[in-house]
Enzyme design. Structure first.
Site, PDB file in Angstrom:
ATOM      1  N   ASP A  16      48.330  29.604  40.997  1.00 35.50           N
ATOM      2  CA  ASP A  16      47.222  30.546  40.900  1.00 35.50           C
ATOM      3  C   ASP A  16      47.270  31.262  39.561  1.00 35.50           C
ATOM      4  O   ASP A  16      48.210  32.009  39.274  1.00 35.50           O
ATOM      5  CB  ASP A  16      47.341  31.551  42.052  1.00 35.50           C
ATOM      6  N   ASN A  70      30.768  32.983  31.067  1.00 35.98           N
ATOM      7  CA  ASN A  70      29.370  32.749  30.709  1.00 35.98           C
ATOM      8  C   ASN A  70      29.016  33.661  29.532  1.00 35.98           C
ATOM      9  O   ASN A  70      29.732  34.612  29.234  1.00 35.98           O
ATOM     10  CB  ASN A  70      28.442  32.966  31.912  1.00 35.98           C
ATOM     11  N   GLY A  77      33.761  30.483  40.873  1.00 31.22           N
ATOM     12  CA  GLY A  77      34.990  29.716  40.685  1.00 31.22           C
ATOM     13  C   GLY A  77      36.138  30.542  40.147  1.00 31.22           C
ATOM     14  O   GLY A  77      36.413  31.650  40.598  1.00 31.22           O
ATOM     15  N   VAL A  78      36.810  29.999  39.140  1.00 27.49           N
ATOM     16  CA  VAL A  78      37.977  30.649  38.552  1.00 27.49           C
ATOM     17  C   VAL A  78      37.579  31.976  37.906  1.00 27.49           C
ATOM     18  O   VAL A  78      38.311  32.966  38.012  1.00 27.49           O
ATOM     19  CB  VAL A  78      38.663  29.716  37.529  1.00 27.49           C
ATOM     20  N   ASP A  79      36.425  32.016  37.257  1.00 27.44           N
ATOM     21  CA  ASP A  79      35.947  33.269  36.652  1.00 27.44           C
ATOM     22  C   ASP A  79      35.867  34.372  37.701  1.00 27.44           C
ATOM     23  O   ASP A  79      36.338  35.490  37.479  1.00 27.44           O
ATOM     24  CB  ASP A  79      34.579  33.026  36.002  1.00 27.44           C
TER      25      ASP A  79
END
Length: 76
Positions: free
Chosen positions: A4, A18, A26-28
């Site tokens: 993680d 972005n 997701g990961v963001d």
């Protein structure tokens, strides 16, 4: 390393962001949730115009065990 990204005790992690530098999916999203609201507040304060594609901005890591987060904006 495997695992993680929000639990890594490292100098920095890289986030696929972005161009508005707003929490995405997701990961963001996982990074923003784990770091806490201070991460988004810092992004909003330091980079109110966002970040163009192909560029990177850096913030502290908020509540993450990392020291910094590099927010890299790539093409869609």
């Amino acid at each position: 390393l495997q695992g993680d990204v929000t639990r890594q005790t490292v100098d920095a992690i890289v986030n696929a962001a972005n161009s508005r530098l707003q929490a995405g999916g997701g990961v963001d999203d996982a990074i923003h949730r784990a770091a806490g609201p201070g991460l988004q507040a810092e992004l909003d304060r330091r980079y109110p115009q966002g970040c163009p594609t192909g560029e990177v901005v850096v913030t502290s890591a908020g509540g993450l065990p990392a020291r910094y987060v590099f927010h890299a904006v790539g093409p869609v």
